[in-house]
Every structure is written in structure tokens, then in C-alpha cells.
Motif scaffolding. Structure first.
Motif, mmCIF file in Angstrom:
data_model
loop_
_atom_site.group_PDB
_atom_site.id
_atom_site.type_symbol
_atom_site.label_atom_id
_atom_site.label_comp_id
_atom_site.label_asym_id
_atom_site.label_seq_id
_atom_site.Cartn_x
_atom_site.Cartn_y
_atom_site.Cartn_z
ATOM 1 N N TRP A 323 0.904 -1.208 -0.046
ATOM 2 C CA TRP A 323 -0.055 -0.383 -0.153
ATOM 3 C C TRP A 323 0.663 1.476 -0.074
ATOM 4 O O TRP A 323 2.056 1.337 0.539
ATOM 5 C CB TRP A 323 -0.646 -0.024 1.356
ATOM 6 C CG TRP A 323 -1.915 -1.270 0.991
ATOM 7 C CD1 TRP A 323 -1.716 -2.407 1.724
ATOM 8 C CD2 TRP A 323 -3.060 -0.483 1.308
ATOM 9 N NE1 TRP A 323 -3.313 -3.379 1.693
ATOM 10 C CE2 TRP A 323 -4.179 -2.828 0.507
ATOM 11 C CE3 TRP A 323 -3.992 0.224 0.589
ATOM 12 C CZ2 TRP A 323 -4.918 -2.395 0.540
ATOM 13 C CZ3 TRP A 323 -5.571 -0.039 -0.443
ATOM 14 C CH2 TRP A 323 -6.024 -1.590 0.183
ATOM 15 N N THR A 324 1.071 1.879 -1.217
ATOM 16 C CA THR A 324 1.002 3.484 -0.974
ATOM 17 C C THR A 324 0.597 4.684 -0.790
ATOM 18 O O THR A 324 -0.839 4.845 -1.384
ATOM 19 C CB THR A 324 1.852 3.420 -2.404
ATOM 20 O OG1 THR A 324 2.752 2.432 -2.636
ATOM 21 C CG2 THR A 324 2.943 4.732 -2.627
ATOM 22 N N TYR A 325 0.621 5.637 0.177
ATOM 23 C CA TYR A 325 0.123 6.662 1.036
ATOM 24 C C TYR A 325 0.807 7.994 0.516
ATOM 25 O O TYR A 325 2.322 7.940 0.858
ATOM 26 C CB TYR A 325 -0.302 6.943 1.883
ATOM 27 C CG TYR A 325 -0.279 5.282 2.356
ATOM 28 C CD1 TYR A 325 -1.642 4.982 2.548
ATOM 29 C CD2 TYR A 325 0.216 4.099 3.463
ATOM 30 C CE1 TYR A 325 -2.567 3.690 2.952
ATOM 31 C CE2 TYR A 325 -0.243 2.735 3.364
ATOM 32 C CZ TYR A 325 -1.749 2.943 3.674
ATOM 33 O OH TYR A 325 -2.212 1.485 4.028
ATOM 34 N N GLN A 326 0.664 8.920 -0.571
ATOM 35 C CA GLN A 326 1.664 9.649 -0.830
ATOM 36 C C GLN A 326 1.119 10.446 0.347
ATOM 37 O O GLN A 326 0.414 10.636 1.061
ATOM 38 C CB GLN A 326 0.333 11.111 -1.645
ATOM 39 C CG GLN A 326 1.013 11.858 -2.330
ATOM 40 C CD GLN A 326 0.320 12.943 -3.204
ATOM 41 O OE1 GLN A 326 -0.976 12.358 -3.638
ATOM 42 N NE2 GLN A 326 0.112 14.118 -2.892
ATOM 43 N N LEU A 327 2.382 11.292 1.286
ATOM 44 C CA LEU A 327 2.753 12.309 2.061
ATOM 45 C C LEU A 327 2.278 13.736 1.415
ATOM 46 O O LEU A 327 2.214 14.365 0.801
ATOM 47 C CB LEU A 327 4.136 12.346 2.746
ATOM 48 C CG LEU A 327 4.223 10.883 3.271
ATOM 49 C CD1 LEU A 327 6.479 11.387 3.126
ATOM 50 C CD2 LEU A 327 3.590 10.232 4.388
#
Length: 717
Positions: A323-327
Motif C-alpha cells: 500500500w502506497t500513501y502520498q505524504l
């Protein structure tokens, strides 16, 4: 006639007469023509002599009573060098004066605003201001023990001294660059502008220094930043992976996006990965590796490389969903973080598996640019990757979410469709065809393109393993129960992580791993009965216990196995009416598992139900049991049933055969079977609360208490 310039005596020259003659010459053109016999060059020379009388003349050019006009090349060069030295000295004096004036101004502001103790400055130096750690990190000392990281010898202990040294260096850089009229950058990689660009950036902003006046050719830094081209940072989370002890609790890394990968996230060949991991020795045994990684015996290692290669390690090699979360960071914050990474990427810092790891480094970097949020201090004792994701969500630092399925999930989605089609009668599914779909060697389907540089569109539904949906890892438990004829109250505290009866959302399917769990029992005993337990007993202390399930009829690769290290109470069946005793226990399990049921439509999830059979081996030792030890081997078989999203059940049969050693006592047996059945049922009230029912029955007739039943209330926090 020829004029000897050396013979001209400055004192004998009548300047007024010369001026009068010149005025006369200048007055009438006719007279100028008649007097053309006087060369104009002599008049120019005399004018030069007159002007020289009013200008400061270096003493080296004047002799006693004479104008030193010598044509000797050596003398000319010597006089010229001396003049240049004098000019340089004058320039240096001016520069020193300017630097001192700048320092006075800056030092006044530093003192007024107490910048030496500013949390951002201290964090840039790796001072631990607000982190509460079991390891007792010192707040007044930087954790960096590397002299190259500081400008002063006591910079590790004194943030004020280090700040003043930076100011001195900046003043020298500034005054030195402004004196360079050609405005050419100085090629000096040892400049503070090149070594500590994040510190310089913060100081120039805080003190309102004109950074454009600072000139230095930082070619290595410039090339590094140009290669990364950082525009955006994202946090990538790879789910827990029990087959690798370092990744058993999950993993995080930073994805560094350029303009191209920001515009199209599938273009991962335009992105880089920043991965903080342990710099371990592959030659060390598993036990030594684990101990060193937990105790700081290894250094950390910051790896920065192309994102596709690192991403493929998780999706293809380990086959872990990500899972990739943009900061939610501003462009200037992204730039400052990367400049700070440049300053710190080559430092040798100890790696601690629980406290200074891949996840803590992400929080530390964000803390540098967000001083008011104190992210790292909010996870005081252990920094777990999934906890970091949830903390960033709570602090509104996540802007978007993107799911990427592992290769096994892609194959599982294909298998689910084929099985469903066969059930509906659309097409046959032979065993060979099913095996071909499941095989990672034959079926090369992946979310990554064939060249491994881009991501293909995700066509399967996201699974139920987003870490943002999981329960808190810590759990407290209060229960009431009965063992034989004795009632008790049980108190249980678990530091982490998850067992097969816990709420499943946010975890990989059938994930089962617990660490540092303690259970106390308070008995309401009857003194009139024999073999009564003590009023308060330690029922169990688990250091680590886990099982890895990779069902053979699914697309998951890997084996099914388990292990535990704990202190637990066991019923001693070697003698009649044997009571329970606390023993140290180590257990290993290995076997097979199978998944069954109907998975969610259009998903890469496995069927929701699980059965398993495990061969077991165990060694136990402690005071009270016969001979002080026993070794055992046997079989554990059980099933986990997902009744609905809130209700789960697990049943297991343990069939160990124990050996204590031979005994001459007629009432004592040195070996015996001890079958035990267990049953568990959990109902989730909500994400933070649950009720659990546990029951067990010991079929060995030589123990004093066969049955144990307990109802518990559990709280996740």
C-alpha cells in the motif's frame, strides 16, 4: 636633444612656470604651430609628473629626490607583487570586518530567539528532545558519534557551539563570495554549503540571509539532487512477511517521485526508493542475526536506488501486497527532507529492530520539517510500520492511497475466477490447469510490466489488508474462568501483534504472530481441597509465538510452519494427580495447510476458511515436573472458521507424546500421550473491543484438573 628622465629633479621643477607655458601654448593656434619643436610627449610627461604629485605613490617607486622610472623587469615584477599583496591584505581586512559585522547581527538574533535550542536545529543534529525510549537516549547528546558530522569538537554535546560554528562558516562564505567580482562559484565540496545544505537552508530562512549571495560549486550534491529530482514523497508499506524475521512486522520505505512519476504514478522508472534497513552479516546464524538486530549490534543502512528494482523485491520475490500513501508535504518540505538525507545518508548509526528502524526513520525525517507535530515521540517504546501508517493518517499527513497486488495475489485472482467458472459449469478446471495457474514458475502474471519498469492497471478488487483498517497492536484482557473446581480472574497484556481469532481487517489472511505477552491468574481457592493452586500465579509469558500459513491449494508460495518461545503452565501427567507447573518451553512446528470456502468476488484473496496439520517437537524444563524436563513430539491439527466479519472460531487437537526419562518409582511413568483439545470463539464489538471464549480439555487422566473454560473482555489500544 635626448632627455634623461632619471636626471629630472622633482624639487627643481617650477610647476607654475610649466602651467603658464601650457596656457600660452593652449591659447593661440598660431603660436602652437610655431612652437611645434617642443614635443607634445614632453608636455604629457610633465602633466603626469604634476598629477603624480597629488596621488599616493608607493614608496618603492620613489627614490630620494628622483622619480623612479626604471625599465628593469625584475624590479617591476617585484614592485607589482608587493602592490598586489597590499591590495589583498586590504581586501581581507574589509572581508574580516564585514564577517564580524554579520556575526554580530546574527548572534544577536540567535540569542534573542534562542535558536541554539530550537527543536528543528537540534533535530538536524540528531539530538533526541522528546522521544521516550526504553533504551534511555540522552536528550543533551546527539546520537551521532561521528566527528565529520560536526564543525566543532564538542558539537555532539553542545548544539549552541555547533550553531555558532555554522554562523562563522556562513559569514566567511558570504563575505568571500561577495568580494568575487567575477561571480564564479568556488569548487569546494568541503564547504558547509555542500556538506550541510539542510542546515544552511534552515539558517538562511530563519536569519533572513540572502542565499543568492552564497556561491559554491557543490557538484556532487547537485548531481545527486538532479538524479533524484524530488517533487513528492510517498510512504510504501509492505505487509508482514513471517518467512523473513526482519520483515515479520511489515516494512516501510519512502518513494521519491519526480515530475514524471507524479503525473503518472505507474511510471515507476522515474522514481527512486529510500530504504532504511539493517546492515547485517548474512554469514551470521538466524539466532545471532536476530539478537544483533534487536540490540544494536548492526549499523543501519540507507539504500537509495531505482524504485522498480526495490518494488519488485516485495511484489515478486517475497510476494507481499503493498500500500502506497502520498505524504501531504509541501515542495519546500520535500526538498528540505532530501537535503537532510544527503547530510545523514552515510552515517553509521546503530540499528534497533524495535526502536530505530525503517519506520522510525520516516517519522524522524518528517519531524525535521514539522517541528510542532512530534511524531516520533508519539510511539514511545516500539515503532511498528503499521503504527506509523496509522499515526500519519491521524495527523492528516496522508493525501492518497494506492494498492498494488503481489504476484501471488494476481495468480490467486485468476485461480478464483477459474474455480468459480468451473462451479458454474462454464469450463472445466483440471488439476493440472489449476497447478499451472498457481505456479510462480509457469504463470508469470504480475502487476509489473514485462520489462519491470512500469505498473499495469490494477483490475482486481483491493483486499481487506489495508493497515489503516487494523486494530491497535496492544491488547489488554480481563477474564473470568474455572479450572477444575477452582475459579479465577485472569489478567492478560500483549504488546503485539495479532492471532488468528483477532479482528482480521488490516492484516494478511491467517496472519498469526504474538510477541511479549504476559498472563496472570488470581485464584479463589478452597483450602480444604488438595492440590490447590497459589492465590496468584504467572500463567504464561510469551516472548514470541507465530505460525505462517501458506495453503497448498492456493497461489501462495512458501511453507506452513510455526515456532514459540515462552514460559507456560503445563499439567504434569507423569504421576497420579499431577499438578500444573511453570516451565520454559520451545516449540517448532512444520506441516501443511489448506484454504476452503468462497473468496470475495473479483479479488486476489484466498478462500476465508483454513485447516492445517503440523508435526511438532518441543523441549520443556522447570522445577516441579518429573526429572525437571520433558521432550515431546506429536501432531497438532486444527481449523479456523470465519463465520462472518465479526465472528470467528478455531478448534485444535494437540496430540503430543512426552518423555521424562526412566524412573524406578512405581507411581511415576517416564513417557505418555497427553491429548488436549482447545476451542476459541471471538466476537468483535467494534474496532477496539471484543469478547472471547476459550475452552480446553486435557484427556490425560493422571492430572488433577482436566477442563479449563474462560470468558474474556478484550480492549485494543
Amino acid at each position: 636633444m635626448p632627455i634623461n628622465l632619471k636626471s629630472i629633479n622633482l624639487k627643481s621643477i617650477n610647476l607654475k612656470s610649466i602651467n603658464s607655458n601650457l596656457m600660452a601654448i593652449e591659447g593661440t593656434p598660431t603660436q602652437l604651430t610655431r612652437r611645434a619643436r617642443l614635443p607634445l610627449t614632453i608636455a604629457g610627461l610633465l602633466l603626469t609628473v604634476q598629477a603624480q604629485a597629488f596621488l599616493p605613490t608607493p614608496s618603492s617607486l620613489v627614490t630620494t629626490g628622483e622619480l623612479a622610472l626604471d625599465t628593469n623587469p625584475d624590479l617591476i615584477a617585484k614592485n607589482l607583487a608587493k602592490s598586489i599583496d597590499e591590495n589583498k591584505q586590504d581586501t581581507q581586512n574589509v572581508q574580516n570586518t564585514n564577517a564580524e559585522q554579520l556575526l554580530i547581527t546574527w548572534r544577536q538574533q540567535v540569542k534573542q530567539d534562542n535558536l541554539a535550542q530550537h527543536i528543528t536545529w537540534r533535530r538536524l543534529l540528531y539530538f533526541v528532545d522528546d522521544e521516550k525510549s526504553l533504551l534511555g537516549k540522552k536528550k543533551n547528546k546527539s546520537v551521532v558519534d561521528d566527528s565529520s558530522f560536526f564543525l566543532t569538537s564538542n558539537g555532539q554535546q553542545d548544539s549552541a557551539a555547533e550553531l555558532d560554528a555554522m554562523l562563522v562558516a556562513l559569514a566567511q562564505e558570504l563575505t568571500g563570495s561577495t568580494s568575487n567580482s567575477s561571480n564564479v562559484k568556488t569548487n569546494n565540496s568541503n564547504s558547509v554549503l555542500c556538506r550541510f545544505p539542510a542546515r544552511v537552508q534552515w539558517l538562511t530562512e530563519t536569519l533572513n540571509i540572502d542565499k543568492t549571495a552564497l556561491q559554491a560549486d557543490c557538484s556532487e550534491l547537485d548531481d545527486w539532487m538532479a538524479m533524484l529530482a524530488p517533487e513528492q514523497l510517498s510512504l510504501m508499506f509492505a505487509q508482514e512477511y513471517l518467512d523473513n524475521p526482519i520483515s515479520a512486522f511489515g516494512h516501510t520505505l519512502l518513494r521519491i517521485d519526480s515530475k514524471a512519476s507524479v503525473a503518472d504514478p505507474s511510471q515507476i522508472h522515474h522514481a527512486y526508493a529510500l530504504n532504511d534497513t539493517v546492515d547485517g552479516d548474512a554469514a551470521d546464524s538466524f539466532l545471532i542475526y536476530a539478537v544483533k538486530a534487536a540490540s544494536g549490534g548492526y549499523d543501519n543502512l540507507i539504500e537509495i536506488g531505482p524504485y522498480p528494482k526495490k518494488f519488485a523485491d516485495y511484489l515478486k520475490e517475497d510476494e507481499r501486497d503493498t500500500w502506497t500513501y502520498q505524504l501531504d508535504l509541501t515542495p519546500s518540505e520535500v526538498q528540505q527532507i532530501m537535503l537532510h538525507v544527503w547530510e545523514t545518508k552515510d552515517l553509521s548509526l546503530p540499528y534497533y529492530f524495535a526502536t530505530d528502524n525503517c519506520a522510525s526513520e520516516v517519522l524522524r525525517l518528517i519531524d525535521v520539517v514539522r517541528p510542532k507535530q512530534h511524531l516520533l515521540s508519539q510511539l514511545p517504546y516500539a515503532v511498528i510500520p503499521s503504527d506509523v501508517v496509522n499515526l500519519l493518517k491521524a495527523e492528516n499527513l496522508l493525501a492518497s492511497t494506492f494498492y498494488t497486488p503481489a504476484d501471488s495475489s494476481v495468480r490467486q485472482a485468476q485461480l478464483n475466477k477459474a474455480v468459480q467458472a468451473a462451479k458454474l459449469g462454464y469450463q472445466d478446471l483440471t488439476k493440472e490447469a489449476a497447478n499451472n495457474i498457481k505456479s510462480a514458475d509457469i504463470n508469470l502474471s504480475s502487476i509489473m510490466s514485462a520489462d519491470g519498469q512500469t505498473l499495469l492497471p490494477v483490475t482486481i478488487a483491493p483486499p481487506n489488508n489495508n493497515p489503516l483498517d487494523r486494530h491497535a497492536l496492544q491488547r489488554g484482557q480481563v477474564g473470568i474462568g474455572q479450572r477444575g473446581d477452582n475459579n479465577y480472574i485472569e489478567l492478560d497484556l500483549r504488546a503485539g501483534f495479532h492471532d488468528t481469532l483477532d479482528r482480521t481487517a488490516g492484516f494478511g489472511q491467517f496472519f498469526d504472530l504474538e510477541g511479549v505477552k504476559a498472563t496472570l491468574r488470581l485464584y479463589d481457592k478452597d483450602d480444604d481441597k488438595v492440590n490447590q493452586p497459589k492465590s496468584v500465579v504467572l500463567q504464561n509469558f510469551t516472548l514470541i509465538r507465530g505460525r505462517s500459513f501458506n495453503p497448498v491449494n492456493t497461489a501462495k508460495k512458501g511453507q506452513t510452519w510455526g515456532a514459540s518461545v515462552e514460559a507456560t503452565r503445563i499439567n504434569d501427567g507423569s504421576q497420579q494427580d499431577g499438578t500444573d507447573h511453570l516451565v520454559g518451553s520451545t516449540t517448532l512446528e512444520y506441516g501443511k495447510s489448506w484454504a476452503f470456502g468462497t473468496p470475495p468476488a473479483n479479488s486476489g484473496e484466498m478462500p476465508p476458511q483454513l485447516c492445517y496439520t503440523l508435526a511438532t517437537g518441543a523441549v520443556q524444563g522447570g522445577r516441579g515436573i518429573n526429572k525437571g524436563y520433558r521432550v515431546g513430539a506429536g501432531v497438532n491439527a486444527g481449523c479456523v472458521y470465519q463465520i462472518n466479519n465479526q465472528l470467528r472460531a478455531q478448534a485444535e487437537l494437540q496430540l503430543p507424546y512426552w518423555y521424562h526419562g526412566s524412573s524406578d518409582e512405581p507411581e511415576v511413568t517416564g513417557h505418555y500421550w497427553q491429548p488436549i483439545t482447545t476451542f476459541g470463539l471471538q466476537y468483535d464489538i467494534d474496532k477496539k473491543q471484543a469478547l472471547r471464549l476459550n475452552a480446553s480439555y486435557d484427556w490425560q487422566d493422571r492430572v488433577d484438573a482436566n477442563d479449563d473454560i474462560k470468558l474474556s473482555y478484550m480492549r485494543y489500544f
